[in-house]
Design an enzyme around this catalytic site. Structure first.
Site, PDB file in Angstrom:
ATOM      1  N   LYS A  13      34.260  21.804 117.133  1.00 26.82           N
ATOM      2  CA  LYS A  13      34.385  22.959 118.037  1.00 26.82           C
ATOM      3  C   LYS A  13      35.242  24.048 117.407  1.00 26.82           C
ATOM      4  CE  LYS A  13      36.385  20.547 121.274  1.00 26.82           C
ATOM      5  NZ  LYS A  13      36.389  19.228 120.616  1.00 26.82           N
ATOM      6  N   ARG A  88      37.870  21.372 130.297  1.00 26.60           N
ATOM      7  CA  ARG A  88      37.754  19.995 129.840  1.00 26.60           C
ATOM      8  C   ARG A  88      37.585  19.030 130.987  1.00 26.60           C
ATOM      9  NH1 ARG A  88      40.466  20.202 124.805  1.00 26.60           N
ATOM     10  NH2 ARG A  88      40.237  18.248 123.711  1.00 26.60           N
ATOM     11  N   ARG A 127      41.011  15.083 108.458  1.00 27.99           N
ATOM     12  CA  ARG A 127      41.331  16.463 108.859  1.00 27.99           C
ATOM     13  C   ARG A 127      42.772  16.810 108.505  1.00 27.99           C
ATOM     14  NH1 ARG A 127      40.433  18.586 114.789  1.00 27.99           N
ATOM     15  NH2 ARG A 127      41.616  16.729 115.345  1.00 27.99           N
ATOM     16  N   ARG A 160      47.422  15.792 112.169  1.00 25.40           N
ATOM     17  CA  ARG A 160      47.865  15.866 113.570  1.00 25.40           C
ATOM     18  C   ARG A 160      48.307  14.500 114.077  1.00 25.40           C
ATOM     19  NH1 ARG A 160      43.252  19.270 116.600  1.00 25.40           N
ATOM     20  NH2 ARG A 160      43.677  17.651 118.136  1.00 25.40           N
ATOM     21  N   ARG A 171      41.057   9.237 122.776  1.00 21.17           N
ATOM     22  CA  ARG A 171      40.573  10.589 123.103  1.00 21.17           C
ATOM     23  C   ARG A 171      39.062  10.574 123.340  1.00 21.17           C
ATOM     24  NH1 ARG A 171      42.681  13.559 118.047  1.00 21.17           N
ATOM     25  NH2 ARG A 171      41.513  15.344 118.831  1.00 21.17           N
TER      26      ARG A 171
HETATM   27  P1  AP5 Z   1      37.321  20.422 114.137  1.00 14.00           P
HETATM   28  O1  AP5 Z   1      36.586  21.709 114.047  1.00 14.00           O
HETATM   29  O2  AP5 Z   1      38.800  20.441 113.965  1.00 14.00           O
HETATM   30  O3  AP5 Z   1      36.917  19.651 115.488  1.00 14.00           O
HETATM   31  P2  AP5 Z   1      37.278  19.920 117.006  1.00 14.00           P
HETATM   32  O4  AP5 Z   1      36.026  19.684 117.784  1.00 14.00           O
HETATM   33  O5  AP5 Z   1      37.960  21.233 117.171  1.00 14.00           O
HETATM   34  O6  AP5 Z   1      38.248  18.693 117.254  1.00 14.00           O
HETATM   35  P3  AP5 Z   1      39.662  18.625 117.967  1.00 14.00           P
HETATM   36  O7  AP5 Z   1      40.284  17.310 117.590  1.00 14.00           O
HETATM   37  O8  AP5 Z   1      40.451  19.850 117.740  1.00 14.00           O
HETATM   38  O9  AP5 Z   1      39.208  18.550 119.439  1.00 14.00           O
HETATM   39  P4  AP5 Z   1      39.984  18.042 120.589  1.00 14.00           P
HETATM   40  O10 AP5 Z   1      39.113  18.576 121.650  1.00 14.00           O
HETATM   41  O11 AP5 Z   1      40.257  16.615 120.639  1.00 14.00           O
HETATM   42  O12 AP5 Z   1      41.441  18.670 120.359  1.00 14.00           O
HETATM   43  P5  AP5 Z   1      42.172  19.938 120.975  1.00 14.00           P
HETATM   44  O13 AP5 Z   1      43.014  20.531 119.944  1.00 14.00           O
HETATM   45  O14 AP5 Z   1      41.199  20.790 121.701  1.00 14.00           O
HETATM   46  O15 AP5 Z   1      36.646  19.404 113.079  1.00 14.00           O
HETATM   47  C1  AP5 Z   1      37.186  18.102 112.895  1.00 14.00           C
HETATM   48  C2  AP5 Z   1      37.223  17.761 111.388  1.00 14.00           C
HETATM   49  O16 AP5 Z   1      35.900  17.626 110.913  1.00 14.00           O
HETATM   50  C3  AP5 Z   1      37.875  18.865 110.522  1.00 14.00           C
HETATM   51  O17 AP5 Z   1      38.584  18.273 109.479  1.00 14.00           O
HETATM   52  C4  AP5 Z   1      36.682  19.667 110.010  1.00 14.00           C
HETATM   53  O18 AP5 Z   1      36.970  20.263 108.751  1.00 14.00           O
HETATM   54  C5  AP5 Z   1      35.599  18.588 109.894  1.00 14.00           C
HETATM   55  N1  AP5 Z   1      34.269  19.099 110.217  1.00 14.00           N
HETATM   56  C6  AP5 Z   1      33.930  20.015 111.172  1.00 14.00           C
HETATM   57  N2  AP5 Z   1      32.594  20.218 111.179  1.00 14.00           N
HETATM   58  C7  AP5 Z   1      32.077  19.406 110.230  1.00 14.00           C
HETATM   59  C8  AP5 Z   1      30.741  19.149 109.759  1.00 14.00           C
HETATM   60  N3  AP5 Z   1      29.679  19.785 110.294  1.00 14.00           N
HETATM   61  N4  AP5 Z   1      30.586  18.221 108.760  1.00 14.00           N
HETATM   62  C9  AP5 Z   1      31.671  17.581 108.230  1.00 14.00           C
HETATM   63  N5  AP5 Z   1      32.931  17.783 108.618  1.00 14.00           N
HETATM   64  C10 AP5 Z   1      33.149  18.683 109.615  1.00 14.00           C
HETATM   65  O19 AP5 Z   1      43.101  19.224 122.058  1.00 14.00           O
HETATM   66  C11 AP5 Z   1      44.139  18.357 121.664  1.00 14.00           C
HETATM   67  C12 AP5 Z   1      44.824  17.804 122.888  1.00 14.00           C
HETATM   68  O20 AP5 Z   1      45.396  18.887 123.659  1.00 14.00           O
HETATM   69  C13 AP5 Z   1      43.938  17.057 123.883  1.00 14.00           C
HETATM   70  O21 AP5 Z   1      43.771  15.710 123.521  1.00 14.00           O
HETATM   71  C14 AP5 Z   1      44.713  17.261 125.173  1.00 14.00           C
HETATM   72  O22 AP5 Z   1      45.788  16.370 125.257  1.00 14.00           O
HETATM   73  C15 AP5 Z   1      45.275  18.648 125.039  1.00 14.00           C
HETATM   74  N6  AP5 Z   1      44.396  19.676 125.632  1.00 14.00           N
HETATM   75  C16 AP5 Z   1      43.797  20.720 124.989  1.00 14.00           C
HETATM   76  N7  AP5 Z   1      43.057  21.463 125.834  1.00 14.00           N
HETATM   77  C17 AP5 Z   1      43.191  20.875 127.048  1.00 14.00           C
HETATM   78  C18 AP5 Z   1      42.661  21.152 128.350  1.00 14.00           C
HETATM   79  N8  AP5 Z   1      41.824  22.187 128.539  1.00 14.00           N
HETATM   80  N9  AP5 Z   1      43.007  20.349 129.358  1.00 14.00           N
HETATM   81  C19 AP5 Z   1      43.826  19.299 129.176  1.00 14.00           C
HETATM   82  N10 AP5 Z   1      44.356  18.961 127.991  1.00 14.00           N
HETATM   83  C20 AP5 Z   1      44.053  19.744 126.931  1.00 14.00           C
HETATM   84 MG    MG Z   2      39.938  21.794 117.653  1.00 10.58          MG
END
Ligand code: AP5
Ligand code: MG
Length: 213
Positions: A13, A88, A127, A160, A171
């Site tokens: 994402k 979410r 990552r 992270r 997660r």
């Molecule tokens: P990346 O692009 O980083 O993936 P992502 O989908 O953004 O994954 P996240 O871990 O950031 O999502 P998340 O939803 O768990 O975390 P968030 O920060 O939102 O890609 C992942 C890896 O793969 C990278 O190394 C990239 O280079 C590689 N990659 C990407 N595309 C690829 C491809 N096509 N092929 C190969 N490799 C690839 O949230 C973190 C925490 O915050 C949550 O757990 C929660 O506790 C809290 N939080 C955040 N938002 C909320 C909310 N709205 N409500 C409640 N809690 C929240």
């Molecule tokens: Mg992300």
């Protein structure tokens, strides 16, 4: 253009949202990045969020809803934005809809980046993230120019805290239970678009661009 990114943790994402934001010149609003910046700066919000994030749990809705509602009303969001990591939960989606209705706006696209759970754990352990500017790298698929250093701002890259395999599993469970129902929610609004997130990053982006136009 107002876009929501949906997908499991690690689906890509953030990677795709950054590219969309650049191409369409709209802000990338990542709630995860906002929380991580608050943790780094030791704010009250950061302290509260960290205890949930480190366990792989969602931060309570009330800590995130107003924050996003304020953010999307800022000047730079007038022409649109790409929301990454929000909503979410169904209550978050409903409060977003309520905030949008007040502003006379609606979501144009909810882009679901689909990647099976089996692929996710490997992606996460490789990552590396920049907490200063939010850039994301991968040891195998998206290497930084200099090892351990952000190409964009020069900050040290980190693994992270929530990317340990056991937390990633947690997660994923939380995602299936609380976030996946949003796929039907946005399908019912006729804005859902699905893309195959297992392809190469550039191919995924090309698929998204062909949807957004
Ligand atoms: P990346 O692009 O980083 O993936 P992502 O989908 O953004 O994954 P996240 O871990 O950031 O999502 P998340 O939803 O768990 O975390 P968030 O920060 O939102 O890609 C992942 C890896 O793969 C990278 O190394 C990239 O280079 C590689 N990659 C990407 N595309 C690829 C491809 N096509 N092929 C190969 N490799 C690839 O949230 C973190 C925490 O915050 C949550 O757990 C929660 O506790 C809290 N939080 C955040 N938002 C909320 C909310 N709205 N409500 C409640 N809690 C929240
Ligand atoms: Mg992300």
């Amino acid at each position: 253009m107002r876009i929501i990114m949906l997908g499991a943790p690690g689906a890509g994402k953030g990677t795709q949202a950054k590219k969309i934001a650049e191409k369409y010149n709209i802000p990338h609003i990542s709630t995860g990045d906002i929380f991580r910046a608050n943790i780094k700066n030791g704010t009250e919000l950061g302290v509260k969020a960290k205890s949930y994030m480190d366990q792989g749990l969602l931060v309570p809705d009330e800590l995130v809803v107003d924050l996003v509602a304020d953010r999307i009303q800022q000047d730079d969001a007038k022409a649109g934005y790409v929301l990454d990591g929000f909503p979410r939960t169904i209550p978050q989606a409903e409060s977003l809809d309520a905030a949008l209705a007040k502003m006379g706006q609606k979501i144009d696209y909810a882009v679901d980046v689909e990647v099976p759970d089996e692929n996710i754990v490997n992606r996460m352990s490789g990552r590396r993230a920049c907490v200063k500017c939010g850039a994301t790298y991968h040891l195998q698929y998206a290497k930084p120019k200099a090892e351990g250093v952000c190409d964009v701002c020069g900050e040290q890259l980190i693994l992270r805290d929530d990317d340990k395999p056991e937390t990633v599993q947690k997660r994923l469970g939380v995602y299936h239970q609380q976030t996946q129902p949003l796929i039907d929610y946005y399908e019912n609004q006729n804005v859902l678009k699905e893309v195959d997130g297992t392809k190469d990053m550039e191919e995924v982006f090309a698929d998204i661009v062909s949807i957004l136009g």
